[in-house]
Design a protein around this motif. Structure first.
Motif, short mmCIF file in Angstrom:
data_model
loop_
_atom_site.label_atom_id
_atom_site.label_comp_id
_atom_site.label_asym_id
_atom_site.label_seq_id
_atom_site.Cartn_x
_atom_site.Cartn_y
_atom_site.Cartn_z
N GLY A 188 -7.78 0.11 -1.67
CA GLY A 188 -9.34 0.03 -3.24
C GLY A 188 -9.78 -1.28 -3.42
O GLY A 188 -9.17 -1.83 -3.88
N SER A 189 -11.07 -1.16 -3.68
CA SER A 189 -11.85 -2.38 -4.24
C SER A 189 -11.36 -2.95 -5.70
O SER A 189 -11.28 -4.16 -5.40
CB SER A 189 -13.15 -2.52 -4.15
N PHE A 226 5.16 5.83 -4.97
CA PHE A 226 4.94 5.81 -6.78
C PHE A 226 3.50 6.27 -7.75
O PHE A 226 3.83 6.28 -8.48
CB PHE A 226 5.32 4.60 -7.45
N ASN A 227 2.32 6.11 -7.09
CA ASN A 227 1.04 7.08 -8.16
C ASN A 227 1.58 5.72 -8.86
O ASN A 227 0.95 6.34 -10.13
CB ASN A 227 0.91 7.97 -8.30
N ILE A 228 1.23 4.53 -9.34
CA ILE A 228 1.21 3.39 -9.68
C ILE A 228 -0.54 3.39 -10.02
O ILE A 228 -1.57 3.81 -8.98
CB ILE A 228 1.21 2.31 -9.18
N THR A 229 -1.38 3.05 -11.40
CA THR A 229 -2.46 3.10 -11.96
C THR A 229 -2.95 1.37 -10.68
O THR A 229 -2.29 1.24 -10.63
CB THR A 229 -2.60 2.80 -13.19
N ALA A 230 -3.97 1.63 -11.34
CA ALA A 230 -5.12 0.74 -10.20
C ALA A 230 -4.95 -0.78 -10.43
O ALA A 230 -4.63 -1.93 -10.35
CB ALA A 230 -6.65 0.87 -10.23
N ASP A 231 -4.72 -0.52 -12.33
CA ASP A 231 -4.71 -1.38 -12.92
C ASP A 231 -3.40 -2.76 -12.96
O ASP A 231 -3.28 -3.76 -12.72
CB ASP A 231 -5.25 -1.48 -14.66
N THR A 232 -2.54 -2.13 -13.14
CA THR A 232 -1.26 -2.17 -12.52
C THR A 232 -1.03 -2.00 -11.27
O THR A 232 0.21 -3.72 -11.31
CB THR A 232 -0.48 -1.05 -13.14
N MET A 233 -1.21 -2.29 -10.73
CA MET A 233 -1.00 -2.03 -8.87
C MET A 233 -1.33 -3.47 -8.45
O MET A 233 -1.30 -4.37 -7.99
CB MET A 233 -1.41 -1.42 -8.11
N GLY A 234 -3.12 -3.77 -9.67
CA GLY A 234 -4.30 -5.24 -8.76
C GLY A 234 -3.02 -6.08 -9.54
O GLY A 234 -3.39 -7.26 -8.50
N ILE A 235 -2.52 -6.34 -11.09
CA ILE A 235 -1.82 -7.67 -11.32
C ILE A 235 -0.23 -7.31 -11.08
O ILE A 235 -0.29 -8.64 -10.30
CB ILE A 235 -1.43 -6.89 -13.08
N PRO A 261 1.10 -1.04 -0.49
CA PRO A 261 0.28 -0.02 -0.27
C PRO A 261 0.46 1.61 0.06
O PRO A 261 0.50 2.26 -0.71
CB PRO A 261 -0.69 0.03 1.54
N PHE A 262 2.11 0.98 0.71
CA PHE A 262 3.39 2.53 0.40
C PHE A 262 3.65 2.72 -1.12
O PHE A 262 3.95 3.74 -1.25
CB PHE A 262 4.21 2.04 1.80
N ILE A 263 3.83 1.59 -1.31
CA ILE A 263 4.53 2.13 -2.87
C ILE A 263 3.70 2.37 -3.43
O ILE A 263 3.14 2.99 -4.33
CB ILE A 263 4.99 0.37 -3.59
N PHE A 264 2.06 1.83 -3.21
CA PHE A 264 1.78 2.18 -4.44
C PHE A 264 0.70 3.26 -3.92
O PHE A 264 0.70 4.58 -5.30
CB PHE A 264 -0.16 1.23 -3.71
N HIS A 265 0.83 4.50 -2.98
CA HIS A 265 0.46 5.17 -2.99
C HIS A 265 2.30 7.01 -3.13
O HIS A 265 1.44 7.57 -3.66
CB HIS A 265 0.21 6.03 -1.89
#
Length: 334
Positions: free
Chosen positions: A204-205, A175-184, A169-173
């Motif tokens: 996020g859901s 580096f502002n990675i897109t939701a699709d990329t972060m999910g995969i 979750p810290f990496i996601f916030h």
């Protein structure tokens, strides 16, 4: 009758583990009954082993071997082919790249660079590659590992998978990675299904849904992986000894896919599918408890830090290389 007492011991341990896993602390940190039961088993096996009657050992070994395979088979009811199709070729390609590079690289590093035995190196690598403890337990009969080797591998992937659960979750916030990329990326690189659920939903859901589907696709690959590994180990044995070893086809892995197929076709009532899924967790927990009882701390201590170093190297690879492979798969197929 000789198995009943030992099976009841592992069943009691599993039920206790289910109760402990329902505590708020365990829910917060996604500590599954499997993890709790192996710890409980190790405590009993090392501190109270002299109080376990020898008559119980038949059932304990039955849980470790036979119930393990049954648990893996029923694990297929967590998955549908429709879920796999939903993530498309990008998620599938990312999973294939992650599994192949992590297993091959991890096995090489473990054996050639760290001097680990083949079994410990392979189990640690497969735990990082596919689905943590469940993959390790599924691979154990194929590589014919000892109890302490399996326990070491389980412990290392639990440690680093838990770290990843909090870090992603810290990496996601940051580096502002897109939701699709972060999910995969999350589903393809975090070790345990429960850890993916926790990390994905914390972001996020949408990410949570994608990451779980990609993760379950990765779990599905356990079956073909075990078949390929069985043929590879047979060939290696023939080359080193000159004798054709018997090919061990892990039929439980094929039945695992069959269970997923039945679930995909919705041939059974949903209530029964839910019960079978819960039975899978129960049987795997019993197998973990039995594994813990037969694990000697002295043997684990004798291996030293090398398995932890290997698991740490693979974790860093999954963090960095996994993201690179996710991006490469998206660019190649989109």
């Amino acid at each position: 009758m000789k198995y009943i007492s030992g099976i009841l011991v592992t069943l009691f341990m599993a039920l206790i583990s289910f109760q402990i896993s329902s505590l708020p602390f365990c829910k917060t940190y996604q500590l599954s009954p499997l993890v709790i039961c192996i710890v409980l088993g190790m405590l009993i096996g090392n501190l109270l082993h002299q109080y376990i009657p020898e008559s119980c050992m038949h059932g304990i070994r039955f849980s470790q071997q036979k119930l393990l395979r049954l648990g893996v088979i029923l694990y297929g009811f967590f998955i549908t082919f429709q879920q796999i199709a939903a993530v498309g070729m990008t998620g599938l390609l990312t999973d294939v790249l992650i599994i192949s590079t992590t297993f091959v690289g991890g096995t090489f590093i473990g054996i050639r660079l760290l001097g680990l035995d083949k079994e410990t190196a392979m189990l640690t690598a497969v735990g990082s590659s596919i689905c943590g403890a469940a993959a390790i337990l599924g691979t154990e009969p194929v590589v014919k590992s000892k109890s302490h080797q399996t326990a070491i591998a389980v412990a290392t992937v639990v440690i680093f998978g838990t770290l990843g659960m909090f870090l992603y979750p810290f990496i996601f916030h940051i580096f502002n990675i897109t939701a699709d990329t972060m999910g995969i990326y999350t589903g393809a690189t975090i070790h345990e299904v429960a850890q993916v659920v926790a990390a994905g939903n914390a972001m996020g859901s949408e990410i949570g849904a994608t990451s779980v589907i990609v993760k379950l696709t990765r779990v599905m690959m356990l079956a073909p992986f075990l078949i390929i590994l069985s043929f590879y180990l047979n060939r290696s044995t023939k080359e080193s000894t000159g004798h054709q070893a018997k090919i061990v086809i892990p039929w439980f892995a094929i039945l695992f896919v069959a269970a997923a197929g039945i679930n995909s076709a919705q041939l059974l009532p949903q209530a029964l599918v839910n019960s079978l899924s819960q039975a899978s967790v129960l049987f795997l927990s019993m197998a973990m408890g039995a594994l813990g009882i037969e694990t000697n701390i002295g043997k684990i201590r004798g291996v030293g830090l090398k398995p932890i170093i290997l698991a740490g190297v693979l974790w860093i690879w999954l963090l960095i290389g996994g993201y690179g492979m996710t991006m490469a798969a998206q660019q190649l197929l989109n």
